[in-house]
Design a protein around this motif. Structure first.
Motif, short mmCIF file in Angstrom:
data_model
loop_
_atom_site.label_atom_id
_atom_site.label_comp_id
_atom_site.label_asym_id
_atom_site.label_seq_id
_atom_site.Cartn_x
_atom_site.Cartn_y
_atom_site.Cartn_z
N ALA A 46 0.83 -1.21 0.00
CA ALA A 46 0.00 0.00 0.00
C ALA A 46 0.86 1.25 0.00
O ALA A 46 0.51 2.26 -0.65
N GLU A 47 1.99 1.23 0.70
CA GLU A 47 2.87 2.39 0.76
C GLU A 47 3.43 2.72 -0.62
O GLU A 47 3.46 3.89 -1.05
N MET A 53 0.58 6.46 -6.90
CA MET A 53 -0.72 7.08 -7.19
C MET A 53 -0.65 8.58 -7.01
O MET A 53 -1.19 9.36 -7.81
N LYS A 54 0.05 9.00 -5.96
CA LYS A 54 0.22 10.44 -5.69
C LYS A 54 1.00 11.11 -6.81
O LYS A 54 0.60 12.17 -7.31
N GLU A 95 2.92 14.96 -0.05
CA GLU A 95 3.04 13.61 0.50
C GLU A 95 1.70 12.89 0.49
O GLU A 95 0.64 13.51 0.58
N PHE A 96 1.78 11.57 0.42
CA PHE A 96 0.59 10.72 0.51
C PHE A 96 1.06 9.33 0.91
O PHE A 96 1.78 8.67 0.17
N SER A 97 0.71 8.91 2.10
CA SER A 97 1.23 7.66 2.65
C SER A 97 0.29 6.49 2.40
O SER A 97 -0.88 6.65 2.06
N GLY A 98 0.83 5.29 2.59
CA GLY A 98 0.01 4.09 2.50
C GLY A 98 -1.10 4.09 3.53
O GLY A 98 -2.22 3.64 3.25
N LYS A 99 -0.82 4.62 4.70
CA LYS A 99 -1.85 4.70 5.75
C LYS A 99 -3.00 5.60 5.31
O LYS A 99 -4.18 5.29 5.54
N LYS A 103 -6.81 4.07 4.89
CA LYS A 103 -7.85 4.42 5.87
C LYS A 103 -8.06 5.92 5.94
O LYS A 103 -7.12 6.70 5.94
N GLY A 104 -9.34 6.31 6.02
CA GLY A 104 -9.71 7.68 6.28
C GLY A 104 -10.66 7.72 7.46
O GLY A 104 -11.19 6.69 7.89
#
Length: 702
Positions: A46-47, A53-54, A95-99, A103-104
């Protein structure tokens, strides 16, 4: 133009091709395993995906991302966050992390929960659905990365449409794979339900729309007399598309194609100002997501063209309403459509088993299919001339009807009817190959070659509920069949016996005749088929002992989730009718009654002026109009007071189900009583004084 379509299609989608290009091979392989086989998602994967994706989104101008989800409001929801992250030197990075991808945490307190959550308990979670690709949406806010997600409460219950749909797809896959392995298909690992929803809608001039409070607040006309012409000439159906509408359709297609929505067919529908858009089918989950985008962009693009899109099931009385034909099937991960009968369906035992499973599922759970298509707007449509009746039946066509009859009679089908060829009698036109069976537009659940078309689904609703029910009820029957066949010592004999038994016991659900005919209502009652005429009557099926057991067995809904959904449906019905009734009260009070008073004064002044000028003048026409108008005005006032009392009475009821029943039985009839005299007045009062655009203005002037 074809080259342009291929160039723009999917450009705003983080598609499989984009992932192949941007992800390391190991990451891509791991993600595909999760998507295709349902394996757990590795946080490290996911990371890497989040970063790729970002970068892709930012390159295309994105500044924000959102977890795009589908709460139980019938529409989508989103909360936007920017990619910006401050640095210690006073600057910022993206930035855009796997977390953040996985999850939101949107506020869940104000979404419908049916009692699952107290208002003060605000926490809810959105979880990435990697089986539906992320996409970019471009609008006045800029470019936003939209990540399809599931939505659940802090205590784990589903608060959305997507979660139970995904659960039902898994249940169907598990049971269908069991059956296929018995037929020797050891290579099949997954079966997906697919859907292709045909979306009907109306377009009206936006300026006229904005002059009608009923359209603005309720999505349908609560008043309106029929114009001299409606749809009786059938000249709108498949007619030449007007320039203004064609321009709208062109932009709509481009917008949808960019987001990977396979918009395929467009045409004029039966009613004036009514149209249809149909996509190529996709997996039920992606089809549901795409249909939500279709509905959103129908409205958005229409507004850009000075139009308003009406998705209500019955925006105009007296002409056809709108539905959403949900074309449903099942396909293996090896590319086999399980509902494809082939050229010799009587010899296709696997197909006949799956067909009989669907027949049994629909027969046993017709009430659940009915409630899956229930909303306040559909109460005006189902059973009318343009829509399937509220009685669930299955059309299989002449070819399969003959095969089933052979199975019932002898236990074995030895032949099937061939479509043959059609000669139109013109030498320059070649003979055409005919299908083996005709179509039946009056059937609510019709077999159409290699899929079933569930025609009852409401035009404004998500197709998620219908597909969740379809998947689950068929999964349950397949489970029972697999349990029986796995124990059989002679599979070939057992499967033949099972098909015959199933078809024989559930033949009552098959009906190939005219579903609109009054005779069918009596025949359906004789067969014991339910005729559930309203949404309020349909809701109890959700929380019956049978339904709780069914959905619990396949982990699609818990009993708590079912009761919450029933409560939401009762509440949504009451709220919808309450809004409509209050809108009618307001329009009658501040628009129609004052307009009619002006007209009566104009008539009275005319009578007095003429008599003053010529004492013996004939003013019988004016006097008759004054008398008729005044009588209808008095009738309007009485009906207005009655509706006000009915609304107050219904709103005083505390219990959700009882309140919904009161709105249906007390308020809805009072609304009809108020509409009747005002519609009569519309065709009498001077058009210059009439305060809102008429049906003729709305339906024919775009």
């Amino acid at each position: 133009m074809s080259e342009k379509i291929t160039e723009i299609f999917g450009v705003d989608v983080f598609s499989d091709a984009t992932m192949v290009e941007r992800l390391p091979k190991k990451t891509y392989a791991a993600l595909k395993k999760t998507i295709e086989n349902g394996d757990d998602l590795d946080p490290n994967v996911a990371e890497v995906v989040a970063n790729a994706m970002k970068d892709w989104a930012i390159e295309k101008g994105a500044t924000h991302y959102t977890h795009w989800f589908q709460p139980m409001t019938g529409i989508t929801a989103e909360k936007h966050d920017s990619f910006i992250s401050p640095t210690t030197d006073g600057k910022a990075i993206m930035e855009f992390s796997g977390k953040e991808l996985i999850k939101g945490e949107p506020d869940a307190s104000s979404f419908p929960s049916g009692g699952l959550r107290a208002t003060f308990e605000a926490r809810g979670y959105t979880a990435w659905d990697c089986t539906s690709p992320a996409f970019l949406r471009k609008d006045a806010a800029g470019v936003t990365l939209c990540i399809p997600t599931a939505f659940c409460s802090y205590t784990g219950e589903a608060l959305d449409v997507k979660t139970p749909l995904l659960r039902s797809m898994e249940a169907l896959s598990n049971q269908a794979v069991r059956i296929l392995k018995l037929f020797g298909h050891q290579d099949v690992k997954r079966v997906s339900s697919s859907a292709g929803p045909e979306q009907e809608y109306f377009l009206v001039d936006k300026a006229k729309y904005l002059k009608r409070d009923d359209l603005i607040f309720s999505g349908r006309t609560l008043f309106g007399a029929m114009p001299p012409k409606g749809q009786e000439l059938d000249d709108h159906y498949f007619g030449s598309i007007k320039e203004r509408v064609a321009s709208f359709m062109k932009e709509l297609n481009n917008e949808l194609w960019k987001m990977g929505v396979t918009a395929k067919t467009q045409h004029n529908e039966v009613a004036p100002a009514q149209h249809e858009l149909a996509p190529i089918y996709a997996t039920a989950n992606i089809a549901t997501d795409h249909n939500q985008l279709v509905m959103e962009y129908l409205k958005k693009v229409a507004s850009r063209h000075g139009l308003a899109c009406l998705l209500h099931e019955k925006p105009f009385a007296g002409v056809n309403g709108s539905g959403k034909h949900n074309n449903w099937s099942m396909s293996t991960d090896t590319g086999k459509n399980l509902l494809d009968p082939g050229k010799t369906p009587h010899e296709n035992i696997q197909f006949l088993l799956f067909l009989s499973a669907v027949l049994k599922a629909v027969d046993l759970h017709a009430d659940l299919l009915r409630v899956s298509a229930a909303n306040p707007g559909n109460d005006h449509r189902l059973g009318a001339n343009e829509a399937p009746p509220a009685i669930i039946s299955v059309f299989v066509g002449a070819q399969l009807e003959d095969v089933l009859a052979q199975l019932i009679e002898t236990g074995e089908a030895k032949s099937c009817k061939d479509g043959g060829r059609l000669n139109v009698g013109v030498h320059t036109i070649p003979a055409l190959k005919k299908d083996a069976t005709d179509r039946n537009r009056t059937s609510p659940f019709a077999f159409t070659g290699n899929k079933f078309e569930f025609r009852m689904v409401a035009s404004s609703a998500s197709i998620g509920a219908a597909n969740t029910v379809l998947n689950t009820i068929v999964a349950d029957v397949l489970c029972e069949m697999a349990d029986e066949l796995e124990k059989a010592s002679d599979f070939d004999l057992a499967v033949h016996d099972l098909i015959k038994k199933t078809v024989t016991e559930h033949q009552r659900i098959v009906f190939n005749g005219n579903g609109y005919a009054e005779a069918w209502v009596a025949e359906a009652e004789r067969r014991g088929l339910p005729n559930i005429k309203s949404m309020v009557e349909a809701i109890p099926a959700l929380i019956s002992e049978k339904s709780v057991k069914l959905f619990g067995k396949h982990n699609v809904f818990s009993a708590t989730e079912l009761h919450s959904r029933a409560e939401i449906m009762y509440e949504s019905y009451s709220k919808a009718i309450n809004i409509e009734a209050k809108t009618m009260i307001s329009m009658a009070s501040v628009k129609f009654i004052p307009a009619v008073i002006k007209y009566t004064k104009k008539l009275a002044d005319s009578i007095n002026s003429i008599k003053s000028a010529v004492s013996d003048a004939d003013v019988s026409v004016q006097s008759e109009l004054l008398k008729e108008t005044s009588a209808l005005l008095a009738k309007t006032q009485v009906a207005l007071k009655k509706l006000q009392g009915a609304v107050a009475q219904a709103n005083a009821i505390a219990d959700g189900a009882e309140m919904a029943i009161a709105f249906r039985d007390i308020v809805v009839p009072a609304m009809a009583d108020l509409r009747a005299p005002i519609d009569e007045l519309e065709v009498i009062v001077d058009k210059e004084l009439w305060p809102v655009p008429t049906y003729g203005d709305l339906l024919f002037e775009i």
